[in-house]
Write a protein that holds these residues in place. Structure first.
Motif, PDB file in Angstrom:
ATOM      1  N   ASN B  71       0.767  -1.246   0.000  1.00 15.32           N
ATOM      2  CA  ASN B  71       0.000   0.000   0.000  1.00 15.32           C
ATOM      3  C   ASN B  71       0.798   1.295   0.000  1.00 15.32           C
ATOM      4  O   ASN B  71       0.393   2.273  -0.622  1.00 15.32           O
ATOM      5  N   SER B  72       1.901   1.307   0.731  1.00 16.25           N
ATOM      6  CA  SER B  72       2.615   2.581   0.815  1.00 16.25           C
ATOM      7  C   SER B  72       4.088   2.389   1.153  1.00 16.25           C
ATOM      8  O   SER B  72       4.476   1.405   1.794  1.00 16.25           O
ATOM      9  N   ILE B  73       4.865   3.340   0.707  1.00 12.32           N
ATOM     10  CA  ILE B  73       6.281   3.379   1.054  1.00 12.32           C
ATOM     11  C   ILE B  73       6.744   4.837   1.082  1.00 12.32           C
ATOM     12  O   ILE B  73       6.310   5.647   0.258  1.00 12.32           O
ATOM     13  N   SER B  74       7.563   5.158   2.072  1.00 12.55           N
ATOM     14  CA  SER B  74       8.126   6.512   2.189  1.00 12.55           C
ATOM     15  C   SER B  74       9.618   6.396   2.350  1.00 12.55           C
ATOM     16  O   SER B  74      10.100   5.531   3.079  1.00 12.55           O
ATOM     17  N   TYR B  75      10.333   7.247   1.654  1.00 12.34           N
ATOM     18  CA  TYR B  75      11.774   7.310   1.899  1.00 12.34           C
ATOM     19  C   TYR B  75      12.312   8.721   1.832  1.00 12.34           C
ATOM     20  O   TYR B  75      11.719   9.606   1.206  1.00 12.34           O
ATOM     21  N   LEU B  76      13.435   8.911   2.501  1.00 14.08           N
ATOM     22  CA  LEU B  76      14.134  10.189   2.441  1.00 14.08           C
ATOM     23  C   LEU B  76      14.833  10.263   1.099  1.00 14.08           C
ATOM     24  O   LEU B  76      15.241   9.240   0.547  1.00 14.08           O
ATOM     25  N   TRP B  77      15.003  11.453   0.632  1.00 13.45           N
ATOM     26  CA  TRP B  77      15.526  11.688  -0.716  1.00 13.45           C
ATOM     27  C   TRP B  77      16.402  12.930  -0.630  1.00 13.45           C
ATOM     28  O   TRP B  77      15.905  14.024  -0.357  1.00 13.45           O
ATOM     29  N   GLN B  78      17.691  12.767  -0.823  1.00 14.02           N
ATOM     30  CA  GLN B  78      18.586  13.916  -0.688  1.00 14.02           C
ATOM     31  C   GLN B  78      19.654  13.919  -1.756  1.00 14.02           C
ATOM     32  O   GLN B  78      20.359  12.927  -1.961  1.00 14.02           O
ATOM     33  N   SER B  79      19.785  15.043  -2.424  1.00 14.14           N
ATOM     34  CA  SER B  79      20.859  15.209  -3.402  1.00 14.14           C
ATOM     35  C   SER B  79      21.897  16.148  -2.802  1.00 14.14           C
ATOM     36  O   SER B  79      21.671  16.741  -1.758  1.00 14.14           O
ATOM     37  N   ASN B  80      23.027  16.261  -3.472  1.00 11.07           N
ATOM     38  CA  ASN B  80      24.089  17.118  -2.926  1.00 11.07           C
ATOM     39  C   ASN B  80      23.683  18.600  -2.869  1.00 11.07           C
ATOM     40  O   ASN B  80      24.276  19.390  -2.183  1.00 11.07           O
ATOM     41  N   GLY B  81      22.628  18.967  -3.612  1.00 12.07           N
ATOM     42  CA  GLY B  81      22.179  20.352  -3.600  1.00 12.07           C
ATOM     43  C   GLY B  81      21.212  20.656  -2.461  1.00 12.07           C
ATOM     44  O   GLY B  81      20.854  21.794  -2.230  1.00 12.07           O
ATOM     45  N   MET B  82      20.776  19.620  -1.748  1.00 12.26           N
ATOM     46  CA  MET B  82      19.785  19.830  -0.688  1.00 12.26           C
ATOM     47  C   MET B  82      20.445  19.841   0.681  1.00 12.26           C
ATOM     48  O   MET B  82      21.158  18.919   1.030  1.00 12.26           O
ATOM     49  N   LYS B  83      20.132  20.891   1.413  1.00 10.69           N
ATOM     50  CA  LYS B  83      20.692  21.020   2.746  1.00 10.69           C
ATOM     51  C   LYS B  83      20.093  19.956   3.668  1.00 10.69           C
ATOM     52  O   LYS B  83      20.783  19.345   4.469  1.00 10.69           O
ATOM     53  N   ASN B  84      18.784  19.777   3.561  1.00  6.97           N
ATOM     54  CA  ASN B  84      18.092  18.754   4.352  1.00  6.97           C
ATOM     55  C   ASN B  84      17.430  17.756   3.411  1.00  6.97           C
ATOM     56  O   ASN B  84      17.045  18.124   2.308  1.00  6.97           O
ATOM     57  N   PRO B  85      17.280  16.514   3.875  1.00  7.33           N
ATOM     58  CA  PRO B  85      16.620  15.550   2.992  1.00  7.33           C
ATOM     59  C   PRO B  85      15.139  15.883   2.802  1.00  7.33           C
ATOM     60  O   PRO B  85      14.504  16.439   3.692  1.00  7.33           O
ATOM     61  N   THR B  86      14.611  15.552   1.641  1.00 11.52           N
ATOM     62  CA  THR B  86      13.186  15.710   1.371  1.00 11.52           C
ATOM     63  C   THR B  86      12.553  14.329   1.560  1.00 11.52           C
ATOM     64  O   THR B  86      13.261  13.343   1.795  1.00 11.52           O
ATOM     65  N   THR B  87      11.245  14.247   1.487  1.00  7.75           N
ATOM     66  CA  THR B  87      10.567  12.964   1.666  1.00  7.75           C
ATOM     67  C   THR B  87       9.703  12.633   0.456  1.00  7.75           C
ATOM     68  O   THR B  87       8.937  13.465  -0.008  1.00  7.75           O
ATOM     69  N   VAL B  88       9.870  11.400  -0.042  1.00  6.10           N
ATOM     70  CA  VAL B  88       9.075  10.917  -1.157  1.00  6.10           C
ATOM     71  C   VAL B  88       8.104   9.864  -0.612  1.00  6.10           C
ATOM     72  O   VAL B  88       8.522   8.931   0.073  1.00  6.10           O
ATOM     73  N   ASN B  89       6.818  10.063  -0.864  1.00  3.50           N
ATOM     74  CA  ASN B  89       5.792   9.123  -0.375  1.00  3.50           C
ATOM     75  C   ASN B  89       4.986   8.555  -1.530  1.00  3.50           C
ATOM     76  O   ASN B  89       4.526   9.311  -2.390  1.00  3.50           O
ATOM     77  N   TRP B  90       4.844   7.261  -1.516  1.00  4.28           N
ATOM     78  CA  TRP B  90       4.012   6.602  -2.526  1.00  4.28           C
ATOM     79  C   TRP B  90       2.846   5.924  -1.817  1.00  4.28           C
ATOM     80  O   TRP B  90       3.057   5.179  -0.856  1.00  4.28           O
ATOM     81  N   VAL B  91       1.634   6.175  -2.273  1.00  4.06           N
ATOM     82  CA  VAL B  91       0.465   5.498  -1.705  1.00  4.06           C
ATOM     83  C   VAL B  91      -0.325   4.858  -2.843  1.00  4.06           C
ATOM     84  O   VAL B  91      -0.675   5.525  -3.813  1.00  4.06           O
ATOM     85  N   LEU B  92      -0.573   3.567  -2.713  1.00  4.22           N
ATOM     86  CA  LEU B  92      -1.313   2.831  -3.738  1.00  4.22           C
ATOM     87  C   LEU B  92      -2.674   2.406  -3.207  1.00  4.22           C
ATOM     88  O   LEU B  92      -2.814   2.103  -2.020  1.00  4.22           O
ATOM     89  N   LYS B  93      -3.640   2.418  -4.108  1.00  3.75           N
ATOM     90  CA  LYS B  93      -4.976   1.953  -3.731  1.00  3.75           C
ATOM     91  C   LYS B  93      -5.541   1.160  -4.904  1.00  3.75           C
ATOM     92  O   LYS B  93      -5.548   1.657  -6.032  1.00  3.75           O
ATOM     93  N   ALA B  94      -6.000  -0.047  -4.636  1.00 11.38           N
ATOM     94  CA  ALA B  94      -6.585  -0.845  -5.713  1.00 11.38           C
ATOM     95  C   ALA B  94      -7.972  -0.313  -6.021  1.00 11.38           C
ATOM     96  O   ALA B  94      -8.810  -0.208  -5.126  1.00 11.38           O
ATOM     97  N   ILE B  95      -8.202   0.054  -7.279  1.00 18.47           N
ATOM     98  CA  ILE B  95      -9.529   0.508  -7.691  1.00 18.47           C
ATOM     99  C   ILE B  95     -10.348  -0.729  -8.077  1.00 18.47           C
ATOM    100  O   ILE B  95     -11.509  -0.865  -7.766  1.00 18.47           O
ATOM    101  N   SER B  96      -9.681  -1.636  -8.786  1.00 18.73           N
ATOM    102  CA  SER B  96     -10.281  -2.919  -9.138  1.00 18.73           C
ATOM    103  C   SER B  96      -9.128  -3.922  -9.205  1.00 18.73           C
ATOM    104  O   SER B  96      -8.009  -3.592  -8.827  1.00 18.73           O
ATOM    105  N   GLU B  97      -9.406  -5.112  -9.705  1.00 22.08           N
ATOM    106  CA  GLU B  97      -8.334  -6.114  -9.779  1.00 22.08           C
ATOM    107  C   GLU B  97      -7.234  -5.715 -10.755  1.00 22.08           C
ATOM    108  O   GLU B  97      -6.113  -6.210 -10.679  1.00 22.08           O
ATOM    109  N   SER B  98      -7.597  -4.845 -11.685  1.00 20.09           N
ATOM    110  CA  SER B  98      -6.613  -4.510 -12.710  1.00 20.09           C
ATOM    111  C   SER B  98      -6.322  -3.006 -12.809  1.00 20.09           C
ATOM    112  O   SER B  98      -5.737  -2.542 -13.759  1.00 20.09           O
ATOM    113  N   GLU B  99      -6.768  -2.279 -11.787  1.00 21.40           N
ATOM    114  CA  GLU B  99      -6.514  -0.836 -11.804  1.00 21.40           C
ATOM    115  C   GLU B  99      -6.026  -0.361 -10.439  1.00 21.40           C
ATOM    116  O   GLU B  99      -6.575  -0.740  -9.408  1.00 21.40           O
TER     117      GLU B  99
END
Lengths: 104, 148
Positions: B71-99
């Motif tokens: 259903n979901s995953i979150s991770y920190l995301w930081q490049s050399n240009g970023m002073k502080n890490p940012t956060t990337v969040n993915w949330v999935l929801k099944a609409i149907s068996e194939s969507e």
């Protein structure tokens, strides 16, 4: 000398100066009135902003006028927009990936 | 906090297929960026690599904060240009068996870019927009439109 604009706007005083200049052109004296720190200290900060191409300073008579340089600011503000484009293109690639996998 | 980047999409594939694409090393390397050390484990650090560009050295340092398969995953995301890490969040929801509905949010752009965004929303910026910048952006838009 060319300075890094990102570093230039990392400082709160310099950020405040940019905020003041969004209202329009101001003289160095007018800018200095907004701060408790000395005029030479403000001049130093203005120099950093000038060297990062964030502001332009022109001398007319005895006054020095400061204006924002819009192009440089726009370049920085595009940064978030670029990130959004990055994700949109990656999400298209995700779709292609899923298509490839489902064919197998 | 309002996410600074938020994108919603519907994929015509089952939730498990989308989840695998988000959490498999080879899949990630195929559609996102090259990774050799991704592992689905809370606290695990991994790298994503792409071409260096300007000041960006091409490396994203990431660290898994949490996940809940499929259903979901979150991770920190930081490049050399970023002073502080940012956060990337993915949330999935099944609409149907194939969507599957996918919701991506990327936030935590603090400091410089956060300040700029606030500036752009502020009154000062609005005044500026009403004159010089507006013309400038219109020119940009025109040149972009003629390029595409």
């Amino acid at each position: 000398m060319r300075r890094d604009p990102w570093q230039a706007i990392a400082d709160p005083t310099r950020r405040r100066i940019i905020e003041i200049l969004t209202e329009g052109e101001q003289t160095v004296n007018q800018i200095a009135q907004n701060f408790k720190i000395s005029r030479p200290a403000i001049s130093k900060q203005l120099k950093v902003l000038q060297e990062s191409s964030l502001i332009e300073i022109s001398t007319i008579g005895r006054e020095r006028y400061c204006t924002l340089s819009l192009e440089q600011l726009k370049e920085i503000s595009d940064w978030i927009k670029n990130y959004e484009h990055f994700w949109l293109s990656k999400l298209d690639k995700l779709d292609q990936h899923l298509k490839k996998k489902s064919r197998k | 906090m309002k996410p600074q980047i938020e994108i919603k999409r519907v994929y015509k594939y089952p939730i498990v297929a989308v989840w695998n694409a988000l959490t498999d090393k080879e899949a990630l390397s195929d559609w996102l960026m090259e990774t050799t050390d991704f592992e689905l484990k809370v606290g695990h650090s991994f790298k994503l690599k792409t071409k260096p560009q300007g000041k960006f050295d091409g490396i994203l340092n990431c660290k898994i904060i949490s996940f809940d398969a499929p259903n979901s995953i979150s991770y920190l995301w930081q490049s050399n240009g970023m002073k502080n890490p940012t956060t990337v969040n993915w949330v999935l929801k099944a609409i149907s068996e194939s969507e599957t509905h996918l919701h991506l949010s990327h936030n935590g752009f603090e400091g410089v870019s956060g300040w700029l965004t606030r500036q752009m929303l502020g009154i000062g910026w609005k005044k500026l927009l009403s004159n010089k910048l507006k013309n400038y952006l219109q020119d940009e838009k025109r040149s972009m439109a003629s390029n595409s």
